[in-house]
Design a protein around this motif. Sequence first.
Motif, PDB file in Angstrom:
ATOM      1  N   MET A   1       2.255   9.822  -7.956  1.00  0.00           N
ATOM      2  CA  MET A   1       2.065   8.371  -7.947  1.00  0.00           C
ATOM      3  C   MET A   1       1.838   7.865  -6.526  1.00  0.00           C
ATOM      4  O   MET A   1       2.472   8.321  -5.584  1.00  0.00           O
ATOM      5  CB  MET A   1       3.302   7.675  -8.539  1.00  0.00           C
ATOM      6  CG  MET A   1       3.567   8.010  -9.972  1.00  0.00           C
ATOM      7  SD  MET A   1       5.023   7.110 -10.582  1.00  0.00           S
ATOM      8  CE  MET A   1       5.213   7.859 -12.198  1.00  0.00           C
ATOM      9  N   GLN A   2       0.960   6.900  -6.397  1.00  0.00           N
ATOM     10  CA  GLN A   2       0.652   6.312  -5.101  1.00  0.00           C
ATOM     11  C   GLN A   2       1.691   5.261  -4.711  1.00  0.00           C
ATOM     12  O   GLN A   2       2.450   4.771  -5.557  1.00  0.00           O
ATOM     13  CB  GLN A   2      -0.754   5.714  -5.134  1.00  0.00           C
ATOM     14  CG  GLN A   2      -1.847   6.765  -5.307  1.00  0.00           C
ATOM     15  CD  GLN A   2      -3.239   6.182  -5.340  1.00  0.00           C
ATOM     16  OE1 GLN A   2      -3.425   4.959  -5.250  1.00  0.00           O
ATOM     17  NE2 GLN A   2      -4.237   7.049  -5.484  1.00  0.00           N
ATOM     18  N   PRO A   3       1.761   4.905  -3.410  1.00  0.00           N
ATOM     19  CA  PRO A   3       2.834   4.034  -2.898  1.00  0.00           C
ATOM     20  C   PRO A   3       2.959   2.674  -3.575  1.00  0.00           C
ATOM     21  O   PRO A   3       4.049   2.114  -3.648  1.00  0.00           O
ATOM     22  CB  PRO A   3       2.467   3.879  -1.416  1.00  0.00           C
ATOM     23  CG  PRO A   3       1.701   5.113  -1.081  1.00  0.00           C
ATOM     24  CD  PRO A   3       0.912   5.435  -2.319  1.00  0.00           C
ATOM     25  N   HIS A   4       1.856   2.122  -4.084  1.00  0.00           N
ATOM     26  CA  HIS A   4       1.925   0.770  -4.653  1.00  0.00           C
ATOM     27  C   HIS A   4       2.304   0.763  -6.132  1.00  0.00           C
ATOM     28  O   HIS A   4       2.251  -0.270  -6.790  1.00  0.00           O
ATOM     29  CB  HIS A   4       0.585   0.055  -4.478  1.00  0.00           C
ATOM     30  CG  HIS A   4      -0.559   0.738  -5.165  1.00  0.00           C
ATOM     31  ND1 HIS A   4      -1.141   1.902  -4.697  1.00  0.00           N
ATOM     32  CD2 HIS A   4      -1.243   0.417  -6.299  1.00  0.00           C
ATOM     33  CE1 HIS A   4      -2.121   2.261  -5.503  1.00  0.00           C
ATOM     34  NE2 HIS A   4      -2.207   1.382  -6.482  1.00  0.00           N
ATOM     35  N   THR A   5       2.712   1.902  -6.661  1.00  0.00           N
ATOM     36  CA  THR A   5       3.020   2.003  -8.091  1.00  0.00           C
ATOM     37  C   THR A   5       4.331   1.301  -8.435  1.00  0.00           C
ATOM     38  O   THR A   5       5.342   1.455  -7.752  1.00  0.00           O
ATOM     39  CB  THR A   5       3.108   3.477  -8.510  1.00  0.00           C
ATOM     40  OG1 THR A   5       1.854   4.120  -8.242  1.00  0.00           O
ATOM     41  CG2 THR A   5       3.436   3.608  -9.992  1.00  0.00           C
TER      42      THR A   5
END
Length: 288
Positions: A90-94
Amino acid sequence: MNPAFEHQEEEHFPVLDIQEFDSDRQEGCNLLYHELRGQQTIMQPHKHDFFVFMLFESGGGIHTIDFRDYEIVANQVHLLFPGQVHRWDMQPHTVGYQLMIGRAQLETLLPSLHLSYLHYRNHPVVDIPQDAVPRLLYEFHAIRTELNSTNPFRQLIDTRIRLLALMVGKIAEHIFGDVHSYRSNPVLSAFLSLTDRYFRAERSVSFYAEKLNITPNYLNIICKKTLGVSASSCIQDRSLLEAKRLLKTSDIYVKEIVYELGFYDHASFSRFFKQHTGLTPQQFREQH
C-alpha cells in the motif's frame, strides 16, 4: 460449514488466526476492527482462517489475491475469504478500514452478500459508487464506536455488518456481468462448489456429473456456454490454484505437493504445471 472452507488435508500454508491480530482479545473472539493508514507492505503470501471485509476510502498500491494483482484505489471494497492467499503493498496516502470476521459468523453473513462465495472468489474487489461510500463509511465508524464502548451491543454490531454486506451485494449484482450466468445455472454453481471439495482426489468430469445427476456432456455444455471453458478446464484450474498456493506459501518439497494434489508422479505434475504457466514448479516458487 460451507464445504469450500473445509480443511480437507494437512495444512501447509502460513495461516493467521484472528486472535493473532489482537492479543488482548479473549480467546474465541470472532470479530476485530482495524484501520489501515499509510504505507504498509506484506510481501510474504499467507492466508487467514477468517473473512476480511475491507473498505478503502483513499489509496494506492497493489493487493494480490490468489496470485492476481488488484490495484488499490479510493472507494473500493475488497473481500477476502478463508483459504485465499494474499499480500499487499500500500502507498503512503492509503486509508482503509477492515473487519475481521470469524468463520461461524461468516456462515450467517453469506446470504446477505447476495452472490455466492465462488462468485466473489473471481471478483474479490468491488468498486463502490461515490454516492454509496458515505453510507458504508458510516456503518464502519458506527461498528468501531460500538466495539470500543464499555458494553458493546453485539446484536446491533451484527446487524450493521449484515447491512454492509447487503449494500455491497446489491452493488456487486449491478457491476458484474456474469451474475446472470451463475444464477440462471445453479448446476454451474454446484459444480464449482464440488470442485473446491473434491479436486484433490477427483479430476474426471464423469465423477462431478454423477454427483450432479447429469451427463458429462451436459456438464461440458453448461461450462462452455456460461464460462467459455470445458468442465475439465474448471477442475484443472482449481488444482493449479492450489499448486500455486502451496509453492508460494509453504516450504514443503515439490514431491509432497505431488502427493497432496493427487498426481501420479513428479513428472506428470511438472508437465501439468508448465503447460498452464510456462514455468516449472521450481521456477514459479523462485519467482519474486
